[in-house]
Scaffold this active site. Structure first.
Site, PDB file in Angstrom:
ATOM      1  N   ALA A  70       0.577  -0.611  -0.354  1.00 21.23           N
ATOM      2  CA  ALA A  70       0.015   0.157   0.631  1.00 21.23           C
ATOM      3  C   ALA A  70       0.631   0.861   0.087  1.00 21.23           C
ATOM      4  O   ALA A  70       2.430   1.436   0.710  1.00 21.23           O
ATOM      5  CB  ALA A  70      -0.941  -0.021   1.364  1.00 21.23           C
ATOM      6  N   GLY A 115       0.509  -5.237   0.836  1.00 19.51           N
ATOM      7  CA  GLY A 115      -0.526  -5.751   0.149  1.00 19.51           C
ATOM      8  C   GLY A 115      -0.285  -5.461  -1.452  1.00 19.51           C
ATOM      9  O   GLY A 115      -1.117  -6.185  -1.569  1.00 19.51           O
ATOM     10  N   GLU A 118      -0.132  -8.836  -0.476  1.00 15.43           N
ATOM     11  CA  GLU A 118      -1.941  -9.732  -0.146  1.00 15.43           C
ATOM     12  C   GLU A 118      -2.369  -9.542  -1.710  1.00 15.43           C
ATOM     13  O   GLU A 118      -3.415 -10.504  -1.993  1.00 15.43           O
ATOM     14  CB  GLU A 118      -2.508  -8.823   0.734  1.00 15.43           C
ATOM     15  CG  GLU A 118      -1.697  -9.307   2.290  1.00 15.43           C
ATOM     16  CD  GLU A 118      -2.310  -7.664   2.804  1.00 15.43           C
ATOM     17  OE1 GLU A 118      -2.418  -6.883   2.780  1.00 15.43           O
ATOM     18  OE2 GLU A 118      -2.533  -8.149   4.464  1.00 15.43           O
ATOM     19  N   GLU A 138       4.212  -5.206   7.220  1.00 15.38           N
ATOM     20  CA  GLU A 138       4.311  -4.040   8.076  1.00 15.38           C
ATOM     21  C   GLU A 138       4.582  -3.586   9.626  1.00 15.38           C
ATOM     22  O   GLU A 138       4.382  -2.357   9.843  1.00 15.38           O
ATOM     23  CB  GLU A 138       2.714  -4.294   8.533  1.00 15.38           C
ATOM     24  CG  GLU A 138       1.787  -4.661   6.744  1.00 15.38           C
ATOM     25  CD  GLU A 138       1.965  -5.439   5.957  1.00 15.38           C
ATOM     26  OE1 GLU A 138       2.885  -6.144   6.596  1.00 15.38           O
ATOM     27  OE2 GLU A 138       0.596  -5.819   4.943  1.00 15.38           O
TER      28      GLU A 138
HETATM   29  N1  DAK Z   1       4.550   3.323  -0.582  1.00 16.94           N
HETATM   30  C1  DAK Z   1       4.975   4.076  -1.241  1.00 16.94           C
HETATM   31  N2  DAK Z   1       6.274   4.534  -2.384  1.00 16.94           N
HETATM   32  C2  DAK Z   1       6.997   3.100  -2.338  1.00 16.94           C
HETATM   33  C3  DAK Z   1       6.718   1.841  -1.411  1.00 16.94           C
HETATM   34  C4  DAK Z   1       4.984   2.073  -1.404  1.00 16.94           C
HETATM   35  N3  DAK Z   1       5.031   0.949  -0.131  1.00 16.94           N
HETATM   36  N4  DAK Z   1       8.258   1.361  -1.793  1.00 16.94           N
HETATM   37  C5  DAK Z   1       8.176   1.729  -2.705  1.00 16.94           C
HETATM   38  N5  DAK Z   1       8.102   2.628  -2.268  1.00 16.94           N
HETATM   39  C6  DAK Z   1       9.016   4.332  -3.551  1.00 16.94           C
HETATM   40  C7  DAK Z   1      10.306   4.539  -2.414  1.00 16.94           C
HETATM   41  O1  DAK Z   1       9.225   5.564  -1.717  1.00 16.94           O
HETATM   42  C8  DAK Z   1      10.531   5.478  -3.201  1.00 16.94           C
HETATM   43  O2  DAK Z   1      10.364   6.817  -3.991  1.00 16.94           O
HETATM   44  P1  DAK Z   1      11.057   7.795  -4.331  1.00 16.94           P
HETATM   45  O3  DAK Z   1      12.293   8.021  -3.054  1.00 16.94           O
HETATM   46  O4  DAK Z   1      12.259   7.274  -5.097  1.00 16.94           O
HETATM   47  O5  DAK Z   1      10.214   8.927  -4.465  1.00 16.94           O
HETATM   48  C9  DAK Z   1      10.348   4.646  -5.022  1.00 16.94           C
HETATM   49  O6  DAK Z   1       9.051   4.146  -4.147  1.00 16.94           O
HETATM   50  C10 DAK Z   1      11.633   3.035  -5.283  1.00 16.94           C
HETATM   51  O7  DAK Z   1      11.836   2.409  -3.779  1.00 16.94           O
HETATM   52  P2  DAK Z   1      13.834   2.395  -2.886  1.00 16.94           P
HETATM   53  O8  DAK Z   1      13.879   3.523  -3.174  1.00 16.94           O
HETATM   54  O9  DAK Z   1      13.315   1.895  -1.573  1.00 16.94           O
HETATM   55  O10 DAK Z   1      13.622   1.269  -3.605  1.00 16.94           O
HETATM   56  P3  DAK Z   1      14.883   0.040  -3.655  1.00 16.94           P
HETATM   57  O11 DAK Z   1      14.957  -0.868  -4.096  1.00 16.94           O
HETATM   58  O12 DAK Z   1      16.138   1.271  -2.573  1.00 16.94           O
HETATM   59  O13 DAK Z   1      13.971  -0.344  -2.162  1.00 16.94           O
HETATM   60  C11 DAK Z   1      11.360  -1.952  -0.855  1.00 16.94           C
HETATM   61  C12 DAK Z   1      13.294  -1.262  -2.201  1.00 16.94           C
HETATM   62  C13 DAK Z   1      10.996  -2.813  -1.931  1.00 16.94           C
HETATM   63  C14 DAK Z   1      12.600  -3.121  -0.669  1.00 16.94           C
HETATM   64  C15 DAK Z   1      11.781  -0.279  -0.860  1.00 16.94           C
HETATM   65  O14 DAK Z   1      11.183   0.311  -0.916  1.00 16.94           O
HETATM   66  C16 DAK Z   1      11.409  -1.046   0.441  1.00 16.94           C
HETATM   67  O15 DAK Z   1      11.244  -0.977   1.346  1.00 16.94           O
HETATM   68  N6  DAK Z   1       9.565  -0.620   0.087  1.00 16.94           N
HETATM   69  C17 DAK Z   1       8.595  -0.291   1.197  1.00 16.94           C
HETATM   70  C18 DAK Z   1       7.177  -2.065   1.480  1.00 16.94           C
HETATM   71  C19 DAK Z   1       7.104  -1.802   2.149  1.00 16.94           C
HETATM   72  O16 DAK Z   1       7.053  -1.547   3.739  1.00 16.94           O
HETATM   73  N7  DAK Z   1       5.516  -2.444   1.545  1.00 16.94           N
HETATM   74  C20 DAK Z   1       4.411  -2.167   3.239  1.00 16.94           C
HETATM   75  C21 DAK Z   1       3.011  -1.114   2.915  1.00 16.94           C
HETATM   76  S1  DAK Z   1       2.612  -1.478   4.374  1.00 16.94           S
HETATM   77  C22 DAK Z   1      -5.216  -1.632   5.541  1.00 16.94           C
HETATM   78  C23 DAK Z   1      -4.641  -2.727   4.286  1.00 16.94           C
HETATM   79  C24 DAK Z   1      -3.640  -2.670   3.606  1.00 16.94           C
HETATM   80  C25 DAK Z   1      -2.990  -2.214   4.083  1.00 16.94           C
HETATM   81  C26 DAK Z   1      -3.071  -1.371   5.124  1.00 16.94           C
HETATM   82  C27 DAK Z   1      -4.020  -0.898   5.578  1.00 16.94           C
HETATM   83  N8  DAK Z   1      -6.314  -1.763   5.859  1.00 16.94           N
HETATM   84  C28 DAK Z   1      -7.304  -2.519   4.923  1.00 16.94           C
HETATM   85  C29 DAK Z   1      -6.532  -0.745   7.198  1.00 16.94           C
HETATM   86  C30 DAK Z   1      -1.546  -2.746   3.379  1.00 16.94           C
HETATM   87  C31 DAK Z   1      -0.271  -1.655   3.602  1.00 16.94           C
HETATM   88  C32 DAK Z   1       0.831  -1.619   3.549  1.00 16.94           C
HETATM   89  O17 DAK Z   1       1.045  -3.084   1.818  1.00 16.94           O
END
Ligand code: DAK
Length: 264
Positions: A70, A115, A118, A138
């Site tokens: 997400a 997400g 998921e 998460e």
């Molecule tokens: N959201 C927004 N931007 C993201 C992103 C994300 N999840 N993942 C990556 N990006 C963006 C980065 O910010 C970066 O943007 P700029 O800085 O260039 O503007 C660009 O994509 C490239 O990412 P990185 O520079 O970080 O690239 P790397 O190769 O160094 O790293 C990575 C890749 C995938 C390991 C890293 O980007 C990362 O850790 N990303 C976050 C992964 C994560 O934590 N995902 C879970 C998100 S929480 C709900 C239902 C569902 C959910 C929530 C609530 N309800 C029903 C209430 C779901 C929650 C989630 O999914």
């Protein structure tokens, strides 16, 4: 129809009856913003209502990600009351997943996190490229899976691995995901889309009503006791024997020719 954050093609790359949806925010690693989910909802509704399309492939654009979760930037300042009052993501999960009776495949081409993982697990099955990485990170953000990760991952790979992944936030590579039964198979990244589309084309070539029934029956195994599931299976088999496609399928076998399906 054109969308802001996804690309939706029908009869993709010449495959009759196969739709392709590509998540198209490569610079944000295809993060699932509200707009992506709105676009996906609309595209899946289109797939559901288009009888000419009989299988769908969902993938991500770029070489790095299926979807990295997400959109954290969108969620970071959102107050808890808004998550609760808007029932964040709930409309999407009910419309897209539960009402999609026709088959669909996730072709995971890189990160499938949070997400994104998921979303992939909502598909009927996953085909992964060799650089795919799955995870529910998460916990690193102070939250927990919210769109089915704790439930579907546990059902797919068992408690120990799912628990370890949720508690540590570690990513699982493609080979491990195949060993753990999270994905059907792993293919080289360059071959992923062709493999997924070809698989979808095989499914699209089957009698469409039987495809929906097969999907319904396999999914029922997660919701029913064995006895209930066996009764449902027998009833659906019996109903299908009344279909025109059953007559055609059995006649085609005996006459040593391909079946011509009516979907009825
Ligand atoms: N959201 C927004 N931007 C993201 C992103 C994300 N999840 N993942 C990556 N990006 C963006 C980065 O910010 C970066 O943007 P700029 O800085 O260039 O503007 C660009 O994509 C490239 O990412 P990185 O520079 O970080 O690239 P790397 O190769 O160094 O790293 C990575 C890749 C995938 C390991 C890293 O980007 C990362 O850790 N990303 C976050 C992964 C994560 O934590 N995902 C879970 C998100 S929480 C709900 C239902 C569902 C959910 C929530 C609530 N309800 C029903 C209430 C779901 C929650 C989630 O999914």
């Amino acid at each position: 129809m054109t969308y802001e954050t996804i690309i939706h093609e029908t009869n993709a790359q010449g495959h009759d009856g196969v739709s392709l949806i590509t998540l198209n925010r490569p610079k944000a690693l295809n993060a699932l913003s509200s707009q992506v989910l709105a676009d996906l909802t609309c595209a899946f509704a289109g797939y559901n209502s288009d009888d000419s399309q009989r299988c769908l492939v969902l993938t991500g654009s770029g070489e790095k990600a299926f979807a990295a979760g997400a959109d954290i930037k969108e969620m970071s300042d959102k107050p808890a009351a808004d998550f609760y009052l808007d029932d964040f993501f709930a409309p999407w999960t009910s419309e897209v997943v539960k009402k999609t009776r026709k088959p669909w495949i996730a072709a995971v081409n890189g990160f499938a996190l949070g997400g994104g993982c998921e979303l992939a697990m909502m598909a009927d099955f996953i085909i992964a490229s060799d650089n795919a990485k799955f995870g529910q990170p998460e916990i690193n953000l102070g939250v927990a899976p919210g769109m089915g990760g704790s439930q579907r991952l546990t059902r797919a790979i068992g408690k120990s691995k799912a628990m370890e992944m949720c508690l540590t936030g570690r990513m699982m590579g493609a080979e491990e995901a195949e060993r753990a039964n999270l994905v059907v198979r792993v293919v080289p990244q360059a071959d992923l889309l062709a493999d997924a589309l070809k698989t979808a084309a095989t499914i699209a070539s089957k009698p469409p009503m039987a495809a929906i029934a097969n999907k319904e029956m396999v999914n029922a195994a997660f919701e029913m006791t064995l006895d209930q599931g066996l009764i449902m299976e027998r009833r659906i088999f019996q109903i299908l024997t009344a279909s025109e496609d059953k007559q055609e399928g059995m006649a085609a076998f005996i006459e040593k020719r391909e079946g011509q399906w009516k979907g009825r």
